[in-house]
Scaffold this motif. Structure first.
Motif, short mmCIF file in Angstrom:
data_model
loop_
_atom_site.label_atom_id
_atom_site.label_comp_id
_atom_site.label_asym_id
_atom_site.label_seq_id
_atom_site.Cartn_x
_atom_site.Cartn_y
_atom_site.Cartn_z
N ALA A 158 -7.54 6.95 -14.45
CA ALA A 158 -8.24 5.65 -14.43
C ALA A 158 -7.20 4.55 -14.39
O ALA A 158 -6.02 4.78 -14.70
N VAL A 159 -7.66 3.35 -14.01
CA VAL A 159 -6.74 2.22 -13.82
C VAL A 159 -7.20 1.02 -14.66
O VAL A 159 -8.41 0.76 -14.76
N ILE A 160 -6.24 0.33 -15.24
CA ILE A 160 -6.53 -1.01 -15.79
C ILE A 160 -5.74 -2.00 -14.94
O ILE A 160 -4.51 -1.90 -14.83
N HIS A 161 -6.46 -2.93 -14.33
CA HIS A 161 -5.84 -3.82 -13.33
C HIS A 161 -5.64 -5.22 -13.90
O HIS A 161 -6.54 -6.06 -13.88
N PHE A 162 -4.41 -5.47 -14.40
CA PHE A 162 -4.06 -6.79 -14.93
C PHE A 162 -3.32 -7.63 -13.89
O PHE A 162 -3.28 -8.86 -14.02
N ALA A 163 -2.64 -6.97 -12.93
CA ALA A 163 -1.72 -7.70 -12.06
C ALA A 163 -2.44 -8.83 -11.34
O ALA A 163 -3.50 -8.63 -10.75
N LEU A 190 -5.39 -1.90 -4.11
CA LEU A 190 -5.53 -0.93 -5.21
C LEU A 190 -6.82 -0.11 -5.06
O LEU A 190 -6.80 1.12 -5.17
N LEU A 191 -7.93 -0.80 -4.78
CA LEU A 191 -9.22 -0.09 -4.68
C LEU A 191 -9.21 0.89 -3.49
O LEU A 191 -9.74 2.00 -3.59
N GLU A 192 -8.58 0.50 -2.39
CA GLU A 192 -8.49 1.40 -1.23
C GLU A 192 -7.70 2.66 -1.57
O GLU A 192 -8.10 3.78 -1.25
N VAL A 193 -6.58 2.45 -2.25
CA VAL A 193 -5.74 3.61 -2.61
C VAL A 193 -6.47 4.49 -3.63
O VAL A 193 -6.48 5.72 -3.52
N MET A 194 -7.13 3.87 -4.59
CA MET A 194 -7.90 4.65 -5.59
C MET A 194 -8.94 5.51 -4.88
O MET A 194 -9.10 6.69 -5.16
N GLN A 195 -9.66 4.87 -3.93
CA GLN A 195 -10.71 5.58 -3.19
C GLN A 195 -10.11 6.78 -2.44
O GLN A 195 -10.65 7.88 -2.48
N GLU A 196 -8.97 6.52 -1.81
CA GLU A 196 -8.32 7.59 -1.04
C GLU A 196 -7.93 8.78 -1.93
O GLU A 196 -8.00 9.93 -1.50
N PHE A 197 -7.54 8.47 -3.17
CA PHE A 197 -7.11 9.55 -4.06
C PHE A 197 -8.24 10.04 -4.97
O PHE A 197 -8.01 10.80 -5.90
N GLY A 198 -9.45 9.55 -4.74
CA GLY A 198 -10.60 10.02 -5.52
C GLY A 198 -10.57 9.58 -6.97
O GLY A 198 -11.18 10.21 -7.84
N LYS A 248 0.60 4.08 -2.85
CA LYS A 248 0.24 5.46 -2.53
C LYS A 248 1.29 6.43 -3.09
O LYS A 248 0.94 7.50 -3.60
N GLY A 249 2.55 6.01 -3.01
CA GLY A 249 3.64 6.83 -3.56
C GLY A 249 3.42 7.08 -5.05
O GLY A 249 3.63 8.19 -5.55
N VAL A 250 2.97 6.05 -5.76
CA VAL A 250 2.72 6.19 -7.21
C VAL A 250 1.59 7.20 -7.43
O VAL A 250 1.68 8.10 -8.27
N PHE A 251 0.51 7.06 -6.66
CA PHE A 251 -0.64 7.97 -6.83
C PHE A 251 -0.27 9.40 -6.41
O PHE A 251 -0.85 10.35 -6.93
N LYS A 262 0.82 -1.22 0.00
CA LYS A 262 0.00 0.00 0.00
C LYS A 262 0.85 1.27 0.00
O LYS A 262 0.54 2.23 -0.72
N ALA A 263 1.92 1.28 0.79
CA ALA A 263 2.76 2.48 0.87
C ALA A 263 3.37 2.78 -0.51
O ALA A 263 3.39 3.93 -0.96
#
Ligand code: NAD
Ligand code: UFG
Length: 332
Positions: free
Chosen positions: A76-81, A107-115, A66-69, A62-63
């Motif tokens: 938007a995100v495409i989640h293949f991993a 990923l979804l938690e971080v996306m939510q945090e960054f809107g 978050k650094g990436v965001f 997560k850390a």
């Protein structure tokens, strides 16, 4: 628009990055190279003649994420991993549940945090289990037969629950049928380590004299020639489907699932024979016992993707066979 592609150096991710760049999206890739290699980043840039931002790391971290965001303004995100080997998932279920679920929830938690609430997710036709009739439409009952498939189904449910909780989300679930082939440049493609589980990578290794002969798993299925029938789709067509899905989530909120296939089924022997014809090379094979868990036939109804995403596959099995082999020849 800036798109984060998790698993972007993998087989489908790398082709999708090329399509995104060609369509003037900016691309940020996150991958931990569990099943890919660093040189793919340069190959994506060589094909597209554009730069990507790349971050090596684990989507479960997560850390790191978050650094990436924080550094990149992701639209938007495409989640293949994720891990994808059915047989391995039966032997190591916890590894599959841990990685596929943890990466997605993090990923979804971080996306939510960054809107950032727009996501395209890689699901699989495996969520249809053994379908009662064909072609498969998206409203068929969903059930799975192995831990890998169950992770996909659980993630689909998580995404649906998330949308119910917050209608600001825009979520496209893409259920892939059988992606094969490679980019026409021969620079990127599918390169599994060791003995492949899937048909096309196996055929290619036999053609390349790395393996002696193909085992065809059963010829007593209820199909045109008794061998299993699947909906093979060129990976470049599949990648193009992601552009349409990204355009959809950038425009409309909601959660919806779409089949990405051609709508045509081909048997194992039809694929092998086409491969031999198109590439002018012999692929020795023998018929062996059925592989446990395999189904007779599986192919998509593509009406929903045609209508709602304005997408349809354009390339046929000849191109799939040609490009799969071209990738091997270029990377000998
Ligand atoms: P792939 O293994 O080539 O690519 C997945 C990428 O994700 C790899 O580069 C791997 O290193 C990376 N990765 C895995 N876990 C990670 C993590 N925790 N953090 C960061 N990176 C991680 O697989 P693919 O064929 O490109 O498949 C992509 C997605 O599509 C997967 O989710 C897979 O389940 C799904 N899918 C694939 C197929 C298929 O036949 N290839 C069919 C249906 C669905
Ligand atoms: N086959 C052989 N010999 C081989 C490998 C496969 O005869 O060495 C046959 C299979 O029996 C089947 C067909 O080729 O009839 C296709 O098999 P694949 O393993 O290539 O693909 P599957 O349809 O079994 O599975 C793939 C993905 C799964 C995904 C599923 C549905 O590997 O992850 O499609 O989308 F869940």
């Amino acid at each position: 628009m800036k798109i984060l592609v998790t698993g972007g150096t993998g087989y489908i991710g790398s082709h999708t990055c090329c399509e995104l760049l060609e369509n003037d999206f900016e691309v940020v890739i996150v991958d931990n190279f569990f099943n890919s290699s660093p040189d793919v980043v340069g190959k994506i840039e060589e094909i597209s003649k554009k730069k990507v931002s790349f971050y090596e790391g684990d989507v479960c971290d997560k850390a790191f994420l978050k650094g990436v965001f924080e550094k990149e303004k992701i639209d938007a995100v495409i989640h293949f991993a994720g891990y994808k080997a059915v047989g391995e998932s039966v032997k190591k279920p916890l590894m599959y549940y841990r990685n596929n679920l943890d990466s997605t929830i993090t990923l979804l938690e971080v996306m939510q945090e960054f809107g950032c609430k727009k996501i395209v997710f890689s699901s699989s036709a495996t969520v249809y289990g053994n379908p009662e009739k064909l072609p498969i439409t998206e409203d068929f009952p969903l059930h799975t037969t192995n831990p890998y498939g169950t992770t996909k189904l659980m993630i689909e449910d998580i995404l649906k629950d998330l949308y119910v909780s917050d209608n600001d989300w825009a979520i496209a679930i893409l259920r892939y049928f059988n992606p094969i082939g490679a980019h026409k440049s021969g620079l990127i493609g599918e390169n599994p380590n060791g003995i492949p589980n899937n048909l096309m990578p196996y055929i290619v290794k036999v053609a390349n004299h790395e393996l002696e002969q193909l085992s065809v798993f059963g010829n007593d299925y209820n199909t045109v020639d008794g061998t299993g029938v699947r909906d093979y789709i060129h990976v470049v067509d599949l990648a193009k489907g992601h552009i349409k899905a990204i355009e959809k989530v950038l425009k409309d909120n909601g959660v919806d699932a779409y089949n990405l296939g051609t709508g045509n089924g081909y048997s194992v022997l039809q694929l092998v024979n086409t491969f031999m014809e198109v590439n002018g090379i012999n692929v020795p094979y023998k018929i062996v016992e059925r592989r446990s868990g395999d189904i007779d036939a599986c192919y998509a109804s593509t009406d929903k993707a045609n209508e709602k995403l304005n997408w349809h596959a354009e390339l046929g099995i000849e191109e799939m066979c040609r490009d799969a082999y071209n990738f091997v020849l270029k990377n000998k």
